[in-house]
Write an enzyme that holds these catalytic residues in place. Structure first.
Site, PDB file in Angstrom:
ATOM      1  N   GLY A  10       0.854  -1.202   0.000  1.00 29.67           N
ATOM      2  CA  GLY A  10       0.000   0.000   0.000  1.00 29.67           C
ATOM      3  C   GLY A  10       0.880   1.239   0.000  1.00 29.67           C
ATOM      4  O   GLY A  10       0.513   2.287   0.537  1.00 29.67           O
ATOM      5  N   GLN A  12       1.770   3.492  -2.024  1.00 34.03           N
ATOM      6  CA  GLN A  12       1.442   4.785  -2.654  1.00 34.03           C
ATOM      7  C   GLN A  12       0.292   5.507  -1.946  1.00 34.03           C
ATOM      8  O   GLN A  12      -0.095   6.606  -2.334  1.00 34.03           O
ATOM      9  CB  GLN A  12       1.064   4.590  -4.132  1.00 34.03           C
ATOM     10  CG  GLN A  12       2.272   4.443  -5.049  1.00 34.03           C
ATOM     11  CD  GLN A  12       2.630   2.991  -5.266  1.00 34.03           C
ATOM     12  OE1 GLN A  12       1.769   2.168  -5.568  1.00 34.03           O
ATOM     13  NE2 GLN A  12       3.903   2.654  -5.103  1.00 34.03           N
ATOM     14  N   ARG A  14      -1.823   7.313   1.393  1.00 31.29           N
ATOM     15  CA  ARG A  14      -1.460   8.397   2.329  1.00 31.29           C
ATOM     16  C   ARG A  14      -0.552   7.873   3.419  1.00 31.29           C
ATOM     17  O   ARG A  14       0.488   8.464   3.727  1.00 31.29           O
ATOM     18  CB  ARG A  14      -2.737   8.994   2.966  1.00 31.29           C
ATOM     19  CG  ARG A  14      -3.521   9.923   2.060  1.00 31.29           C
ATOM     20  CD  ARG A  14      -4.768  10.456   2.765  1.00 31.29           C
ATOM     21  NE  ARG A  14      -5.747   9.408   3.014  1.00 31.29           N
ATOM     22  CZ  ARG A  14      -6.665   9.011   2.117  1.00 31.29           C
ATOM     23  NH1 ARG A  14      -6.761   9.613   0.950  1.00 31.29           N
ATOM     24  NH2 ARG A  14      -7.508   8.044   2.399  1.00 31.29           N
ATOM     25  N   THR A  80      -7.631  -0.927   8.657  1.00 32.57           N
ATOM     26  CA  THR A  80      -8.799  -1.211   9.490  1.00 32.57           C
ATOM     27  C   THR A  80      -9.684  -2.267   8.821  1.00 32.57           C
ATOM     28  O   THR A  80      -9.370  -2.751   7.730  1.00 32.57           O
ATOM     29  CB  THR A  80      -9.574   0.095   9.719  1.00 32.57           C
ATOM     30  OG1 THR A  80      -9.681   0.785   8.466  1.00 32.57           O
ATOM     31  CG2 THR A  80      -8.840   0.978  10.704  1.00 32.57           C
ATOM     32  N   ALA A 105      -2.860  -3.043  14.487  1.00 30.35           N
ATOM     33  CA  ALA A 105      -2.857  -1.828  15.323  1.00 30.35           C
ATOM     34  C   ALA A 105      -3.951  -0.887  14.842  1.00 30.35           C
ATOM     35  O   ALA A 105      -3.795  -0.235  13.806  1.00 30.35           O
ATOM     36  CB  ALA A 105      -1.503  -1.144  15.244  1.00 30.35           C
ATOM     37  N   PHE A 108      -1.669   3.846  15.508  1.00 27.53           N
ATOM     38  CA  PHE A 108      -0.240   3.883  15.855  1.00 27.53           C
ATOM     39  C   PHE A 108       0.142   5.139  16.628  1.00 27.53           C
ATOM     40  O   PHE A 108       1.301   5.274  17.009  1.00 27.53           O
ATOM     41  CB  PHE A 108       0.618   3.833  14.581  1.00 27.53           C
ATOM     42  CG  PHE A 108       0.609   2.513  13.867  1.00 27.53           C
ATOM     43  CD1 PHE A 108       1.269   1.412  14.398  1.00 27.53           C
ATOM     44  CD2 PHE A 108      -0.019   2.364  12.646  1.00 27.53           C
ATOM     45  CE1 PHE A 108       1.279   0.187  13.736  1.00 27.53           C
ATOM     46  CE2 PHE A 108      -0.011   1.149  11.963  1.00 27.53           C
ATOM     47  CZ  PHE A 108       0.641   0.061  12.514  1.00 27.53           C
ATOM     48  N   HIS A 135     -13.065  12.043  11.340  1.00 24.37           N
ATOM     49  CA  HIS A 135     -12.033  11.745  10.341  1.00 24.37           C
ATOM     50  C   HIS A 135     -12.257  12.558   9.069  1.00 24.37           C
ATOM     51  O   HIS A 135     -13.350  13.069   8.836  1.00 24.37           O
ATOM     52  CB  HIS A 135     -12.033  10.249   9.982  1.00 24.37           C
ATOM     53  CG  HIS A 135     -11.330   9.401  10.996  1.00 24.37           C
ATOM     54  ND1 HIS A 135     -11.945   8.953  12.134  1.00 24.37           N
ATOM     55  CD2 HIS A 135     -10.049   8.945  11.040  1.00 24.37           C
ATOM     56  CE1 HIS A 135     -11.076   8.247  12.843  1.00 24.37           C
ATOM     57  NE2 HIS A 135      -9.918   8.231  12.212  1.00 24.37           N
ATOM     58  N   HIS A 136     -11.234  12.560   8.229  1.00 23.54           N
ATOM     59  CA  HIS A 136     -11.306  13.140   6.887  1.00 23.54           C
ATOM     60  C   HIS A 136     -12.377  12.397   6.071  1.00 23.54           C
ATOM     61  O   HIS A 136     -12.616  11.202   6.297  1.00 23.54           O
ATOM     62  CB  HIS A 136      -9.933  13.009   6.200  1.00 23.54           C
ATOM     63  CG  HIS A 136      -9.434  11.589   6.197  1.00 23.54           C
ATOM     64  ND1 HIS A 136      -9.741  10.715   5.185  1.00 23.54           N
ATOM     65  CD2 HIS A 136      -8.702  10.887   7.094  1.00 23.54           C
ATOM     66  CE1 HIS A 136      -9.202   9.532   5.441  1.00 23.54           C
ATOM     67  NE2 HIS A 136      -8.566   9.607   6.608  1.00 23.54           N
ATOM     68  N   LYS A 139     -12.177   8.712   4.210  1.00 24.31           N
ATOM     69  CA  LYS A 139     -12.128   7.434   4.944  1.00 24.31           C
ATOM     70  C   LYS A 139     -13.227   6.478   4.478  1.00 24.31           C
ATOM     71  O   LYS A 139     -14.386   6.878   4.347  1.00 24.31           O
ATOM     72  CB  LYS A 139     -12.248   7.708   6.442  1.00 24.31           C
ATOM     73  CG  LYS A 139     -12.085   6.459   7.297  1.00 24.31           C
ATOM     74  CD  LYS A 139     -11.761   6.783   8.736  1.00 24.31           C
ATOM     75  CE  LYS A 139     -11.645   5.526   9.589  1.00 24.31           C
ATOM     76  NZ  LYS A 139     -10.630   4.592   9.090  1.00 24.31           N
TER      77      LYS A 139
END
Ligand code: NDP
Ligand SMILES: O=C(O)C1=N[C@H](C(=O)O)C[C@H](O)C1
Length: 249
Positions: A10, A12, A14, A80, A105, A108, A135-136, A139
Site C-alpha cells: 500500500g 502509494q 497516504r 482497518t 494496530a 499507531f 475523520h477526513h 475514509k
C-alpha cells in the site's frame, strides 16, 4: 547487527507513502520492497523480507495478511476492517505458524493509544460512556478502527466491574441518531474536511463528566508507532491486537 528488511504494502497511499519515508530514515531498518494494488505479493518471496507493513484498504487487508503469515513473514498492520471473525481466523492460521507474529494496530499514534488506555481505566467509574470519532471524508470505513477498539475496551472494563448497561431511555430513533452500538457502547462518526483523525470519549455520572480527547493533525503522528512495531515484532509470536501490547500499557 543486520538491518531489518522491510516491505511496505500500500506504498502509494497516504499512510504507505509516509511509512516508506519513515522506514527509509529509521536506523536499523532497510526498505527492500514497496507494493501497490497492481503488484503481486509473490514478488516478496525472493526478497528475504523480515517484516511487512500492511497499509491498504479494508477489502484487501485480510487476504494480504494471510498470504504473509502463510509465508512466515512477521507483519505490522495498520489497515482497518478487522472484525472478530477475521481476527479469530487469523489467530487460527497463526497457530500453524508458531514463529510468526502479526500486530493489528487500530491506531499507531501514542496519544490515541494512551487515550484508549485512559478510557479503559475510567470506564468502571462512570454510568455513561460514548465514543465520538472525527475523520477526513476520504475514509472508507465507519466507525473507525480506533473507535471500535475503544468501545470494545470500555465495554470489557465495564463488564469486568459488573456495571449494568449504559442508561438510555431512547425509544424512538428512526434515523439512527444514537449512532452505532459496539458491545453496548454508542459510537458516533463525523466526516469533516480538513481533519485527519480525532476521537473523544465521553463519560458521565450524576453531577460530573470526564472527556478524553486525542487529535492526530497529520499522518506523521502514526510513524513512530510503525517504526517501533517494526523494530520489535520479532520479539513476539501470534496475534497482537493493539500497539499497547508492545508498550507495556
Ligand atoms: N493504524 C493507524 O494508525 C492508521 C490506520 N489507517 C488505516 O490505514 C488504511 C490506509 O489508509 P490510507 O493510507 O489513508 O488510505 P489510502 O486510500 O490513501 O491508501 C491505500 C493504498 O492501498 C493500496 N491498495 C489497495 N489494495 C491493495 C492491495 N491489494 N495491495 C497493495 N496495495 C493496495 C491503494 O492503491 P490504489 O490507490 O492503487 O488502489 C492505496 O495506495 C485505512 O484502513 C486506514 O483506516 C490510517 C491512518 C492511521
Ligand atoms: O483512516 C484513517 O485516517 C485512520 N484510520 C484508523 C482508524 O480507523 O481508527 C486510525 C486513525 O484514526 C486514522
Amino acid at each position: 547487527m543486520n538491518a531489518i528488511r522491510v516491505a511496505v504494502i500500500g506504498a502509494q497511499g497516504r499512510m504507505g507513502a509516509q511509512a516508506v519515508d519513515a522506514i527509509t530514515e529509521a536506523e536499523g531498518l532497510e526498505l527492500v520492497a514497496t507494493l501497490g494494488s497492481s503488484d503481486s505479493l509473490e514478488s516478496l518471496l525472493e526478497k528475504s523480507i523480515d517484516v511487512a507493513v500492511e497499509l491498504t484498504v479494508p477489502a484487501s487487508t485480510e487476504a494480504n495478511v494471510r498470504f504473509l503469515v502463510e509465508h512466515d513473514i512477521d507483519t505490522v498492520v495498520g489497515t482497518t476492517g478487522w472484525d472478530a471473525e477475521k481476527l479469530s481466523g487469523l489467530e487460527e492460521l497463526l497457530a500453524k505458524h508458531a514463529d510468526t507474529a502479526v500486530l493489528i494496530a487500530p491506531n499507531f499514534s501514542i496519544g490515541a493509544v494512551l487515550a484508549m488506555r485512559f478510557a479503559e481505566l475510567a470506564a468502571p467509574y462512570f454510568d455513561s460512556a460514548e465514543v465520538v470519532e472525527i475523520h477526513h471524508p476520504r475514509k472508507l470505513d465507519a466507525p473507525s478502527g480506533t473507535a471500535n477498539h475503544t468501545a470494545q475496551r470500555i465495554a470489557a472494563a465495564r463488564n469486568d466491574a459488573g456495571l449494568p448497561p449504559v442508561p438510555d431511555a431512547t425509544e424512538i430513533d428512526p434515523n439512527g441518531a444514537r449512532g452505532a452500538v459496539v458491545d453496548g457502547i454508542h459510537v458516533h462518526a463525523i466526516r469533516q474536511q480538513g481533519m485527519t483523525a480525532s476521537e473523544e470519549i465521553h463519560f458521565g455520572s450524576s453531577g460530573e463528566a470526564l472527556t478524553i480527547r486525542t487529535d492526530s493533525h497529520s499522518s506523521s503522528a502514526f510513524m513512530p508507532g510503525i517504526v517501533t512495531a517494526v523494530r520489535s515484532i520479532s520479539d513476539y509470536t501470534g496475534l497482537l491486537h493493539g500497539l499497547e501490547n508492545m508498550l507495556d500499557l
